[in-house]
Design a protein around this motif. Structure first.
Motif, PDB file in Angstrom:
ATOM      1  N   UNK A 157      63.287  53.880 103.297  1.00  0.00           N
ATOM      2  CA  UNK A 157      63.836  54.389 102.323  1.00  0.00           C
ATOM      3  C   UNK A 157      63.985  53.690 101.055  1.00  0.00           C
ATOM      4  N   UNK A 158      64.107  52.363 100.834  1.00  0.00           N
ATOM      5  CA  UNK A 158      64.159  51.707  99.492  1.00  0.00           C
ATOM      6  C   UNK A 158      62.720  51.776  98.838  1.00  0.00           C
ATOM      7  N   UNK A 159      61.517  51.550  99.936  1.00  0.00           N
ATOM      8  CA  UNK A 159      60.209  51.652  99.353  1.00  0.00           C
ATOM      9  C   UNK A 159      59.959  52.961  98.537  1.00  0.00           C
ATOM     10  N   UNK A 160      60.581  54.084  99.212  1.00  0.00           N
ATOM     11  CA  UNK A 160      60.297  55.442  98.631  1.00  0.00           C
ATOM     12  C   UNK A 160      60.830  55.326  97.320  1.00  0.00           C
ATOM     13  N   UNK A 161      62.168  54.947  97.231  1.00  0.00           N
ATOM     14  CA  UNK A 161      62.983  55.120  96.183  1.00  0.00           C
ATOM     15  C   UNK A 161      62.345  54.137  94.783  1.00  0.00           C
ATOM     16  N   UNK A 162      62.088  53.023  95.193  1.00  0.00           N
ATOM     17  CA  UNK A 162      61.444  51.940  94.362  1.00  0.00           C
ATOM     18  C   UNK A 162      60.285  52.767  93.636  1.00  0.00           C
ATOM     19  N   UNK A 163      59.140  53.538  94.445  1.00  0.00           N
ATOM     20  CA  UNK A 163      58.240  54.190  93.945  1.00  0.00           C
ATOM     21  C   UNK A 163      58.558  54.872  92.958  1.00  0.00           C
ATOM     22  N   UNK A 164      59.447  55.810  93.010  1.00  0.00           N
ATOM     23  CA  UNK A 164      59.978  56.690  91.749  1.00  0.00           C
ATOM     24  C   UNK A 164      60.969  56.325  90.923  1.00  0.00           C
ATOM     25  N   UNK A 165      61.390  55.031  91.018  1.00  0.00           N
ATOM     26  CA  UNK A 165      62.323  54.468  90.042  1.00  0.00           C
ATOM     27  C   UNK A 165      63.696  55.043  90.420  1.00  0.00           C
ATOM     28  N   UNK A 166      63.891  55.305  91.812  1.00  0.00           N
ATOM     29  CA  UNK A 166      65.424  55.558  92.034  1.00  0.00           C
ATOM     30  C   UNK A 166      66.100  54.642  92.670  1.00  0.00           C
ATOM     31  N   UNK A 167      66.123  53.342  92.538  1.00  0.00           N
ATOM     32  CA  UNK A 167      66.895  52.111  93.010  1.00  0.00           C
ATOM     33  C   UNK A 167      67.869  51.883  92.180  1.00  0.00           C
ATOM     34  N   UNK A 168      69.099  52.051  92.369  1.00  0.00           N
ATOM     35  CA  UNK A 168      70.304  51.772  91.564  1.00  0.00           C
ATOM     36  C   UNK A 168      71.166  50.637  92.162  1.00  0.00           C
ATOM     37  N   UNK A 169      70.984  49.554  91.387  1.00  0.00           N
ATOM     38  CA  UNK A 169      71.841  48.465  91.593  1.00  0.00           C
ATOM     39  C   UNK A 169      73.258  48.609  90.887  1.00  0.00           C
ATOM     40  N   UNK A 170      74.245  48.403  91.670  1.00  0.00           N
ATOM     41  CA  UNK A 170      75.512  48.508  91.422  1.00  0.00           C
ATOM     42  C   UNK A 170      76.354  47.401  91.610  1.00  0.00           C
ATOM     43  N   UNK A 171      77.458  47.173  90.761  1.00  0.00           N
ATOM     44  CA  UNK A 171      78.253  45.846  90.675  1.00  0.00           C
ATOM     45  C   UNK A 171      79.485  46.278  91.699  1.00  0.00           C
ATOM     46  N   UNK A 190      68.315  55.358  96.029  1.00  0.00           N
ATOM     47  CA  UNK A 190      69.009  54.409  96.961  1.00  0.00           C
ATOM     48  C   UNK A 190      69.886  53.555  96.052  1.00  0.00           C
ATOM     49  N   UNK A 191      71.124  53.669  96.550  1.00  0.00           N
ATOM     50  CA  UNK A 191      72.009  52.554  95.889  1.00  0.00           C
ATOM     51  C   UNK A 191      72.090  51.212  96.492  1.00  0.00           C
ATOM     52  N   UNK A 192      72.357  50.076  95.706  1.00  0.00           N
ATOM     53  CA  UNK A 192      72.383  48.755  96.302  1.00  0.00           C
ATOM     54  C   UNK A 192      73.468  48.075  95.582  1.00  0.00           C
ATOM     55  N   UNK A 193      74.610  47.576  96.326  1.00  0.00           N
ATOM     56  CA  UNK A 193      75.480  46.666  95.792  1.00  0.00           C
ATOM     57  C   UNK A 193      75.057  45.538  95.660  1.00  0.00           C
ATOM     58  N   UNK A 194      75.417  44.994  94.409  1.00  0.00           N
ATOM     59  CA  UNK A 194      74.821  43.405  93.920  1.00  0.00           C
ATOM     60  C   UNK A 194      75.901  42.336  94.694  1.00  0.00           C
ATOM     61  N   UNK A 195      75.322  41.650  95.284  1.00  0.00           N
ATOM     62  CA  UNK A 195      76.277  40.566  96.040  1.00  0.00           C
ATOM     63  C   UNK A 195      76.254  39.238  95.203  1.00  0.00           C
ATOM     64  N   UNK A 196      75.059  38.762  95.253  1.00  0.00           N
ATOM     65  CA  UNK A 196      74.807  37.686  94.175  1.00  0.00           C
ATOM     66  C   UNK A 196      73.423  37.775  93.371  1.00  0.00           C
ATOM     67  N   UNK A 197      73.525  37.056  92.193  1.00  0.00           N
ATOM     68  CA  UNK A 197      72.303  37.076  91.292  1.00  0.00           C
ATOM     69  C   UNK A 197      72.183  35.915  90.770  1.00  0.00           C
ATOM     70  N   UNK A 198      70.928  35.340  90.806  1.00  0.00           N
ATOM     71  CA  UNK A 198      70.410  34.201  89.879  1.00  0.00           C
ATOM     72  C   UNK A 198      69.053  34.502  89.774  1.00  0.00           C
ATOM     73  N   UNK A 199      68.043  33.472  90.228  1.00  0.00           N
ATOM     74  CA  UNK A 199      66.745  33.529  90.317  1.00  0.00           C
ATOM     75  C   UNK A 199      66.342  34.776  91.197  1.00  0.00           C
TER      76      UNK A 199
END
Length: 140
Positions: A124-138, A1-10
């Motif tokens: 979908x996120x939880x399944x992808x997270x379990x197998x290390x397939x969460x991809x954060x994109x800028x 699963x791909x996630x677009x990074x919107x904001x990042x801090x803590x």
């Protein structure tokens, strides 16, 4: 699963990216933000400010009028700004906030159809997270 990074801090705030049939990527939340009518620009800008606040201090930084839970079983929440709503969930670490989509709320109750979209994205996120397939994109 791909996630677009919107904001990042803590906390890291992102939005779900979907792959279209032709292989191109689309982020429904960003598309909705870009296509918003002038009537709702102030509400959209307030939502963007919420993302900054949440990145710094987490969803608990917002009060009940700005953010609350809409599905206790699946831990789905919504950011609230006027009639605009953005549904989201938190990742397993708690320091990740994943926004699924935005919609215009027209009734008192959040439509089940909208909540179900967020539930599907969470699963979908939880399944992808379990197998290390969460991809954060800028960017898309």
């Amino acid at each position: 699963m791909k996630i677009l990074s919107i904001q990042k801090a803590k906390f890291q705030v992102g939005a779900v990216i979907h792959e279209k049939g032709d292989g191109s990527l689309v982020c429904a939340l960003i598309d909705d933000f870009n296509d918003i009518e002038a009537t709702y620009e102030a509400s959209r800008n307030r939502l963007l400010a919420y993302f900054v606040q949440v990145a710094g201090a987490g969803p608990q930084a917002l009060n009940f009028a700005q953010c609350h839970q809409v599905d206790a079983n699946n831990k789905i929440y919504e950011f609230i700004s006027g009639k605009l709503r953005v549904l989201f969930f938190q990742g397993s670490t708690g320091s990740v906030v994943v926004c699924t989509h935005m919609f215009l709320k027209k009734t008192q109750k959040t439509p089940p159809k909208e909540v179900n979209k967020a539930i599907r994205a969470r699963k979908e996120y939880e399944q992808a997270e379990k197998v290390g397939l969460v991809e954060w994109r800028e960017e898309l």
